[in-house]
Design an enzyme around this catalytic site. Structure first.
Site, PDB file in Angstrom:
ATOM      1  N   ALA A   1     -17.976   3.945 -11.764  1.00 48.74           N
ATOM      2  CA  ALA A   1     -18.876   3.405 -10.565  1.00 48.74           C
ATOM      3  C   ALA A   1     -18.443   4.138  -9.286  1.00 48.74           C
ATOM      4  O   ALA A   1     -17.328   4.699  -9.105  1.00 48.74           O
ATOM      5  CB  ALA A   1     -18.492   2.093 -10.240  1.00 48.74           C
TER       6      ALA A   1
ATOM      7  N   GLY B   1       2.362 -24.083   3.040  1.00 51.56           N
ATOM      8  CA  GLY B   1       1.540 -22.799   2.482  1.00 51.56           C
ATOM      9  C   GLY B   1       0.575 -22.729   1.570  1.00 51.56           C
ATOM     10  O   GLY B   1      -0.222 -22.257   1.775  1.00 51.56           O
TER      11      GLY B   1
ATOM     12  N   GLU C   1      -3.154 -21.994   1.426  1.00 49.64           N
ATOM     13  CA  GLU C   1      -3.861 -21.233   0.270  1.00 49.64           C
ATOM     14  C   GLU C   1      -5.030 -21.912  -0.368  1.00 49.64           C
ATOM     15  O   GLU C   1      -6.216 -21.210  -0.702  1.00 49.64           O
ATOM     16  CB  GLU C   1      -2.532 -20.948  -0.996  1.00 49.64           C
ATOM     17  CG  GLU C   1      -1.872 -20.037  -0.551  1.00 49.64           C
ATOM     18  CD  GLU C   1      -0.707 -19.676  -1.267  1.00 49.64           C
ATOM     19  OE1 GLU C   1       0.351 -19.122  -1.257  1.00 49.64           O
ATOM     20  OE2 GLU C   1      -0.583 -20.511  -2.518  1.00 49.64           O
TER      21      GLU C   1
ATOM     22  N   PHE D   1       6.328 -12.540  -0.602  1.00 46.60           N
ATOM     23  CA  PHE D   1       6.050 -12.610   0.607  1.00 46.60           C
ATOM     24  C   PHE D   1       7.285 -12.015   1.562  1.00 46.60           C
ATOM     25  O   PHE D   1       8.474 -11.882   0.863  1.00 46.60           O
ATOM     26  CB  PHE D   1       6.077 -13.981   1.093  1.00 46.60           C
ATOM     27  CG  PHE D   1       4.829 -14.606   0.679  1.00 46.60           C
ATOM     28  CD1 PHE D   1       3.837 -14.643   1.599  1.00 46.60           C
ATOM     29  CD2 PHE D   1       4.543 -15.374  -0.302  1.00 46.60           C
ATOM     30  CE1 PHE D   1       2.648 -15.263   1.262  1.00 46.60           C
ATOM     31  CE2 PHE D   1       3.557 -15.899  -0.690  1.00 46.60           C
ATOM     32  CZ  PHE D   1       2.473 -15.999   0.042  1.00 46.60           C
TER      33      PHE D   1
ATOM     34  N   HIS E   1     -21.937  16.040   4.787  1.00 41.52           N
ATOM     35  CA  HIS E   1     -22.695  16.489   6.186  1.00 41.52           C
ATOM     36  C   HIS E   1     -21.549  16.696   7.321  1.00 41.52           C
ATOM     37  O   HIS E   1     -22.058  17.059   8.445  1.00 41.52           O
ATOM     38  CB  HIS E   1     -23.838  15.490   6.436  1.00 41.52           C
ATOM     39  CG  HIS E   1     -24.874  15.716   5.802  1.00 41.52           C
ATOM     40  ND1 HIS E   1     -26.200  15.109   6.017  1.00 41.52           N
ATOM     41  CD2 HIS E   1     -25.174  16.587   4.825  1.00 41.52           C
ATOM     42  CE1 HIS E   1     -27.179  15.514   4.906  1.00 41.52           C
ATOM     43  NE2 HIS E   1     -26.510  16.386   4.147  1.00 41.52           N
TER      44      HIS E   1
ATOM     45  N   LEU F   1       8.451 -20.155  -4.898  1.00 40.69           N
ATOM     46  CA  LEU F   1       9.405 -20.742  -5.324  1.00 40.69           C
ATOM     47  C   LEU F   1       9.466 -21.780  -6.474  1.00 40.69           C
ATOM     48  O   LEU F   1       8.807 -22.589  -6.646  1.00 40.69           O
ATOM     49  CB  LEU F   1      10.305 -21.655  -4.248  1.00 40.69           C
ATOM     50  CG  LEU F   1      11.471 -22.488  -4.301  1.00 40.69           C
ATOM     51  CD1 LEU F   1      12.830 -21.418  -4.557  1.00 40.69           C
ATOM     52  CD2 LEU F   1      11.735 -23.464  -3.639  1.00 40.69           C
TER      53      LEU F   1
ATOM     54  N   ASP G   1     -19.743   9.072  10.819  1.00 38.84           N
ATOM     55  CA  ASP G   1     -18.848   7.831  11.475  1.00 38.84           C
ATOM     56  C   ASP G   1     -17.623   7.924  10.342  1.00 38.84           C
ATOM     57  O   ASP G   1     -17.619   8.309   9.339  1.00 38.84           O
ATOM     58  CB  ASP G   1     -19.559   6.772  11.520  1.00 38.84           C
ATOM     59  CG  ASP G   1     -20.140   6.087  10.300  1.00 38.84           C
ATOM     60  OD1 ASP G   1     -19.275   5.649   9.535  1.00 38.84           O
ATOM     61  OD2 ASP G   1     -21.245   6.056  10.317  1.00 38.84           O
TER      62      ASP G   1
ATOM     63  N   ARG H   1      -1.692 -13.910   2.101  1.00 41.67           N
ATOM     64  CA  ARG H   1      -2.377 -15.000   1.326  1.00 41.67           C
ATOM     65  C   ARG H   1      -3.732 -14.508   1.138  1.00 41.67           C
ATOM     66  O   ARG H   1      -4.582 -14.681  -0.047  1.00 41.67           O
ATOM     67  CB  ARG H   1      -2.247 -16.348   1.839  1.00 41.67           C
ATOM     68  CG  ARG H   1      -0.806 -16.988   1.723  1.00 41.67           C
ATOM     69  CD  ARG H   1      -0.814 -18.449   2.139  1.00 41.67           C
ATOM     70  NE  ARG H   1       0.558 -19.014   1.701  1.00 41.67           N
ATOM     71  CZ  ARG H   1       1.683 -19.189   2.408  1.00 41.67           C
ATOM     72  NH1 ARG H   1       1.398 -18.826   3.791  1.00 41.67           N
ATOM     73  NH2 ARG H   1       2.662 -19.856   2.025  1.00 41.67           N
TER      74      ARG H   1
ATOM     75  N   LYS I   1       8.537 -27.969  -1.218  1.00 43.29           N
ATOM     76  CA  LYS I   1       9.717 -27.145  -0.976  1.00 43.29           C
ATOM     77  C   LYS I   1      10.706 -28.252  -0.469  1.00 43.29           C
ATOM     78  O   LYS I   1      10.500 -29.175   0.070  1.00 43.29           O
ATOM     79  CB  LYS I   1       9.308 -26.038   0.089  1.00 43.29           C
ATOM     80  CG  LYS I   1       8.624 -26.630   1.478  1.00 43.29           C
ATOM     81  CD  LYS I   1       8.189 -25.704   2.369  1.00 43.29           C
ATOM     82  CE  LYS I   1       7.777 -26.346   3.680  1.00 43.29           C
ATOM     83  NZ  LYS I   1       7.381 -25.335   4.640  1.00 43.29           N
TER      84      LYS I   1
END
Length: 488
Positions: free
Chosen positions: A21, A405, A409, A357, A150, A326, A112, A375, A392
């Site tokens: 593509a 966390g 997510e 992380f 161009h 973890l 640009d 994330r 945790k």
């Protein structure tokens, strides 16, 4: 979304997956970010020549007239280009979506730098080529090549601006013609924001059509339908409509199929849908576990479940994305690698994408911002997000707490229109997410019926490991059939 566009997306996604593509970006694509088109760029120059820009259709000749009238000096037009395209513009949504697609070949007539900026923002290594010398150099480990046929705003004196430049292009830039011809033969292009008035591209397409006849590769172009509201009277509208119909028919000579839209805003919807379908087989596994007691008192049984889930996902041709959470991440990786090795497949970022992380960041604010970006990046690459466990250990409280966390997510996955698969029976945050969705399934899924409701409820049923994994895969399979979709 009409049938033609939907069918195109299916075909184009396959081309992306096959690395065949390419994109061709015209000036119209940058206008949404605030840059002008050629007509607006040359409006001041037309005024200096005593001409009305609204009456001019041959803008290349207009630029040439300016050059002629100023003693064959292109200073004014160079300044117009430099002043306009060195203005700082923010990346718009279309550029951001485009940059995240796994496409490595971009062609543009734009001066640009939005395409290459968006690709770098997506953490890709970009090889930009806007003069002949660049074509012989290759940036190591590049992810994408941007061919600016161009020229570039940083070097306006060599930009293709006036008729002389176009007439001499075949001699001075023959290498670009060869490269674009090769890509048009071997890749499927999507043209966006392009008016097909460029004589260089017309020449290339003509040569390919003659050389390859009926064996030309099929390309596509997104085009806005002529709108009656843009015209002062019905007669002008009917004339423009008929001319567009004839133009569309002519494009088919070059194996370019027009994809007609009513408004330019639909381009964003098309790009989003390409991304969604492309990511449909990419599964983000969200989870962390200091303990597993709400699912099983046997830690090994819990990690075995995670490994088996990961292995079954690979078997079913899903690709896995993980942040190495973890107590979950290592089991996800082990299960995926076990299946990949058994099939003698090559390990790459397609089958297993890991984003551990960054650790050791003392400042809470910096760590929070960076981890959120991680994330967002991971989840943007997925079409499905599976949530398991979610706890945790809090050193200050000296106890197990819910993983904030993982909650973040979930919020990101909803915002990015992922299919949400909360495995409630694993407990903790996963169960909280399951309860929240269960209260109003239609907020998260479309066409909610008894089949979907029963399948969702099974995600919260404690059962044998193999049965639970079957329940997860069966739920995802409902959405692959197209009957249901994410409703967020």
């Amino acid at each position: 979304m009409n049938r033609d566009i939907s069918s195109f997306i299916d075909r184009y996604v396959k081309e992306i997956q096959n690395y065949t593509a390419a994109m061709f970006i015209g000036a119209g694509f940058s206008m949404n970010a605030g840059y002008v088109d050629w007509k607006n760029l040359l409006s001041g120059i037309a005024e200096d020549l005593g001409l009305d820009i609204e009456k001019e259709t041959d803008l290349i000749s207009l630029a040439q007239y300016n050059y002629n009238e100023n003693g064959q000096n292109r200073g004014l037009i160079n300044n117009a280009l430099f002043e306009e395209f060195t203005k700082e513009k923010d990346l718009d949504e279309n550029h951001k979506i485009l940059a995240k697609l796994p496409i490595s070949t971009f062609w543009t007539t734009n001066y640009d730098s939005l395409i290459e900026e968006a690709l770098r923002d997506a953490r890709k290594i970009v090889d930009v080529k806007y003069n002949n010398s660049h074509l012989s150099l290759t940036i190591p480990h590049r992810d994408a090549v941007v061919y600016k046929m161009h020229g570039d705003k940083s070097n306006p004196n060599e930009a293709i601006l006036i008729k002389d430049d176009y007439e001499q292009y075949y001699q001075k830039h023959a290498q670009f013609i060869t490269s674009l011809s090769d890509d048009l033969i071997s890749k499927t292009f999507l043209f966006i924001g392009f008016s097909f008035t460029d004589p260089n591209l017309d020449y290339i397409l003509s040569r390919i059509r003659i050389d390859y006849k009926e064996n030309n590769r099929q390309h596509y172009a997104i085009m806005r339908k002529v709108n009656e509201n843009d015209y002062a009277n019905k007669a002008d509208y009917e004339y423009a409509k008929r001319k567009q119909e004839l133009f569309m028919g002519d494009l088919k000579r070059y194996s370019i199929k027009p994809l007609m839209i009513d408004e330019y805003s639909e381009i964003t919807d098309i790009l989003k849908e390409i991304s969604r379908r492309l990511n449909h087989n990419n599964v983000f596994v969200s989870g962390s576990a200091y303990e597993y007691s709400e699912y099983s008192e046997d830690e090994k049984a819990s990690t075995d479940f995670i490994q088996s889930l990961s292995q079954r996902l690979i078997q079913k041709e899903f690709n896995i994305i993980s942040g190495f959470g973890l107590g979950v991440g290592s089991a996800v990786i082990y299960g995926a690698l076990q299946e990949i090795y058994m099939k003698n497949q090559r390990i790459n970022d397609e089958r297993l994408l890991l984003r551990p992380f960054p650790q050791g960041i003392v400042d809470d604010s910096t760590r929070g911002r960076l981890w959120k970006e991680y994330r967002e990046d991971m989840i943007s690459r997925a079409g499905v997000s599976i949530f398991i466990f979610g706890n945790k250990y809090d050193k200050d409280k000296e106890t197990t707490v819910l993983a904030d966390g993982m909650k973040q997510e979930f919020e990101i996955a909803v915002k990015q229109h992922n299919l949400i698969v909360p495995v409630g029976c694993t407990g903790y945050v996963a169960h909280d997410i399951w309860k929240e969705i269960h209260e109003n399934l239609s907020n998260y899924y479309t066409n909610v019926d008894d089949e979907l409701t029963v399948a969702f409820e099974k995600l919260n049923e404690k059962c044998k490991e193999s049965q639970l994994i079957d329940n997860i895969l069966s739920f995802i399979e409902l959405f692959k059939k197209g009957k249901h979709a994410s409703a967020n």
